[in-house]
Design a protein around this motif. Structure first.
Motif, short mmCIF file in Angstrom:
data_model
loop_
_atom_site.label_atom_id
_atom_site.label_comp_id
_atom_site.label_asym_id
_atom_site.label_seq_id
_atom_site.Cartn_x
_atom_site.Cartn_y
_atom_site.Cartn_z
N VAL A 1 0.84 -1.20 0.00
CA VAL A 1 0.00 0.00 0.00
C VAL A 1 0.88 1.25 0.00
O VAL A 1 1.94 1.28 0.63
N PHE A 2 0.46 2.28 -0.73
CA PHE A 2 1.14 3.57 -0.77
C PHE A 2 0.08 4.62 -0.44
O PHE A 2 -0.98 4.64 -1.05
N VAL A 3 0.39 5.48 0.54
CA VAL A 3 -0.61 6.43 1.01
C VAL A 3 -0.13 7.85 0.75
O VAL A 3 1.06 8.14 0.87
N ASP A 4 -1.03 8.73 0.36
CA ASP A 4 -0.64 10.13 0.19
C ASP A 4 -1.84 11.04 0.43
O ASP A 4 -2.99 10.59 0.46
N ASN A 5 -1.52 12.29 0.58
CA ASN A 5 -2.50 13.35 0.72
C ASN A 5 -3.27 13.54 -0.59
O ASN A 5 -2.70 13.40 -1.66
N ASP A 6 -4.55 13.89 -0.50
CA ASP A 6 -5.36 13.97 -1.73
C ASP A 6 -4.90 15.05 -2.70
O ASP A 6 -4.96 14.85 -3.92
N ALA A 7 -4.42 16.18 -2.19
CA ALA A 7 -3.97 17.24 -3.10
C ALA A 7 -2.70 16.80 -3.83
O ALA A 7 -2.51 17.09 -5.02
N ASN A 8 -1.81 16.07 -3.14
CA ASN A 8 -0.63 15.53 -3.82
C ASN A 8 -1.05 14.59 -4.95
O ASN A 8 -0.48 14.63 -6.05
N LEU A 9 -2.04 13.76 -4.68
CA LEU A 9 -2.50 12.81 -5.71
C LEU A 9 -3.15 13.55 -6.87
O LEU A 9 -3.01 13.15 -8.03
N GLY A 10 -3.84 14.65 -6.57
CA GLY A 10 -4.40 15.46 -7.64
C GLY A 10 -3.29 15.98 -8.55
O GLY A 10 -3.39 15.93 -9.79
N ALA A 11 -2.21 16.45 -7.94
CA ALA A 11 -1.07 16.97 -8.72
C ALA A 11 -0.45 15.86 -9.58
O ALA A 11 -0.19 16.05 -10.77
#
Lengths: 403, 403
Positions: B202-212
């Motif tokens: 699993v890889f987790v990130d902040n939603d705004a980072n994923l948007g970018a």
């Protein structure tokens, strides 16, 4: 295809220059050479040790050592290691000399540094306010000649010249962009003029960027991956080290925190906006606030002297300026979450008098987690930060083994 | 020694995960594999062509092709090229599937995507406001099972799961940090819980980072090196692509532009400060301003509907919010000089109604050169930006040839 190419970058002390194809063989070779040189800065090592420490194959190490040896950058001598024959390699520090030049509004500094990041010669002179770029360049050329003679450095050992100016440089044109503290220089192609006058490879950058580079090379923050250097002077600007490298953004103009809006309908700024950080926290503004009824405006040195002597009005003006800088840095920290923020410029001797309100402003305006994990400190390099950074820029960009 | 190690990074679509030693052989191998896979996305190629296009040696290409073939990621077939025998290689796109999960305040989205960045299956459901993390995770596990069945994808073909949450993640602990729009999740170790429930990397990130990330992989901004993605919703946050890579700063908390101070003594913000951008421009604030005397607060969808229908008060509130966002983005652009700023979140359908005041605010507060060279645009990916970015995060970080 450019955006898709892979790039090899180091975390520190090596950027490929803008003209190099970042995925090219020559860029890779240069980076591997820098790796070896950097490792040798810690002291002599055998080829086997170099291979272990850099992760490069023994064949690659051996090729690079040969090239560096032919260029005079390293000396080698046979030795034994664990009973086997080996080749010990050591840096010939003075074989590669970088020139750093710091062009200021009324000063000029020149430094000669060797590969071991030792200063060989250094000098600074005062220039008249509002001087043309040509005056500075001529003075720099003369100063360099006399420093070379004083230090006994041969022109042939110079690998390049780094130059810093207090203004943004538009990377698309290579010229000084609008917004420079040296308005006479706007549109001037410093790099081309310097290369023509000096006949040497030249690398040009903004002074705040060089301050940042200086902190992670010459300064105490070597190894810090994310650092902001803030220069508070007649202008206020920042240099950014992100992921271990100087960050240039799209057109080369970054760190313009002097134009963060602090007072919505505040004083008119030279950028055309109102209430920018510079209108409340630059040394020019501090001086104006403190010089009412005085025959001459206070110089930054005089502000420092009076603050250290405890003048209440001076302390209050510095406190207000520091809070405003801290507020702007709170936004900066919220955005890029640096490990360290270093404050430089002519007020550096104020120490805690300036740092304390900056920290207070930062803590007030950053989100808690970021406020708590960002350290704010004064530059230990003082007025030399930019010129030392200019020399470091050369070792990062010049091809020391092929000149 | 860490700060001195060299690191090989791509400009796009490949970050080495935080746990990998960036200079290690395995990180290098993974990057070279990604290079080959990326090149094959444009279509089949012979090994010789792959070598030319990637700059890797023919021996390296041949080794990697063998590994990828054994893992089922590519298919090969003999062919001739310029009269010589050659091996044609093509991507077996569906052999490697990434799962993207977008955890929201009241929604959950799951997507299955293949190596060619094609969506194989996708679903989103509504969850009650204020639900615990466990409820979301259980729902995600069930949704994934049913999508795998619908799409006929084998569990064995999943290379990893990417998950996005609307909150900062402290990289030092791997937990959701204070400031999350999901307050019930603060301190929760999402990665560990998801890995345990799913039995997959699993890889987790902040939603705004994923948007970018989404914009530079799935979106129209592929190849853009410096991009800011701004999510305007109940919170306001930004994701940064700098030098072609997602930027995490020191502790992993970046892009917190929702807490830029806009009104010195303004409304109290959930962060503990006053007058933050979120207090004047989040959808929650817009809704509060527009819902006086209404039985129910306006939803973001209703705000969009009324604005498109020309309601004057709604248009005014959006204009004020847009100007404030633009002012904050002026500071962001002054600092990091991006090429593109993309606006995402539930108001994306407003188009020019929201973009125009944002651009006006940006031009007013950025220094001229930066204002003129920064383009501001609406996300074309809409509500799918985060979940698609979550799938892209997997292809960037998972080891597709060794699972």
């Amino acid at each position: 295809m450019k955006g898709k190419l892979y790039r090899m970058v180091s975390t520190l002390r090596s950027t490929t220059s803008a003209t190099d194809n970042p995925g090219s063989q020559s860029a890779l070779r240069k980076l591997n050479e820098q790796r070896i040189v950097e490792t040798l800065m810690a002291g002599p090592a055998t080829q086997a040790e170099l291979s272990r420490q850099t992760g490069l194959s023994t064949a690659t190490v051996s090729n690079i050592v040969k090239v560096l040896h032919d260029a005079g950058v390293v000396a080698t001598e046979p030795t034994t290691s664990s009973g086997r024959r080996a080749l010990s390699v050591r840096l010939n520090s003075n074989s590669a000399v970088a020139v750093g030049i710091d062009f200021g509004r009324r000063h000029l500094r020149v430094v000669l540094a060797n590969l071991a990041y030792e200063v060989l010669a250094e000098e600074n002179i005062t220039l008249p306010l509002g001087h043309e770029a040509d005056v500075s360049i001529s003075a720099a050329v003369d100063l360099l000649d006399s420093l070379l003679e004083d230090a006994g450095v041969r022109r042939a050992d110079i690998v390049g010249v780094g130059a810093g100016i207090p203004g943004p440089i538009d990377h698309r044109t290579g010229t000084v962009a609008q917004g420079a503290i040296l308005p006479e220089w706007v549109g001037f192609h410093l790099l081309a003029h310097l290369e023509e006058r000096l006949g040497l490879p030249v690398f040009v950058d903004n002074d705040a960027n060089l301050g940042a580079l200086s902190e992670v090379t010459w300064g105490p923050h070597s190894g810090v991956e994310n650092l902001v250097f803030v220069k508070i002077g007649s202008g206020i600007g920042a240099g950014l080290i992100l992921n271990g490298l100087l960050f240039y953004g799209q057109v080369g103009v970054t760190g313009e925190i002097g134009h963060a809006t602090i007072v919505e309908h505040g004083a008119v700024c030279r950028c055309g906006n109102r209430g920018c950080l510079e209108t409340v926290a630059s040394t020019t503004t501090m001086s104006e606030l403190l010089s009412r009824g005085q025959p001459e405006p206070l110089t930054p040195d005089e502000i420092v002297r009076r603050a250290l002597a405890g003048h209440p009005a001076v302390l209050r003006v510095i406190d207000d300026a520091g809070l405003a800088v801290g507020r702007a840095l709170g936004n900066v920290a919220n955005l890029i979450n640096p490990e360290v923020i270093v404050i430089g410029g002519p007020l550096a001797d104020l120490g805690e008098i300036l740092l304390e309100p900056i920290r207070r402003g930062l803590l007030r305006h950053a989100v808690p987690l970021i406020g708590e994990t960002t350290s704010v400190t004064m530059s230990a390099l003082g007025a030399r930060a930019e010129v030392l950074g200019a020399a470091a820029l050369v070792f990062q960009n010049a091809d020391i083994a092929h000149r």
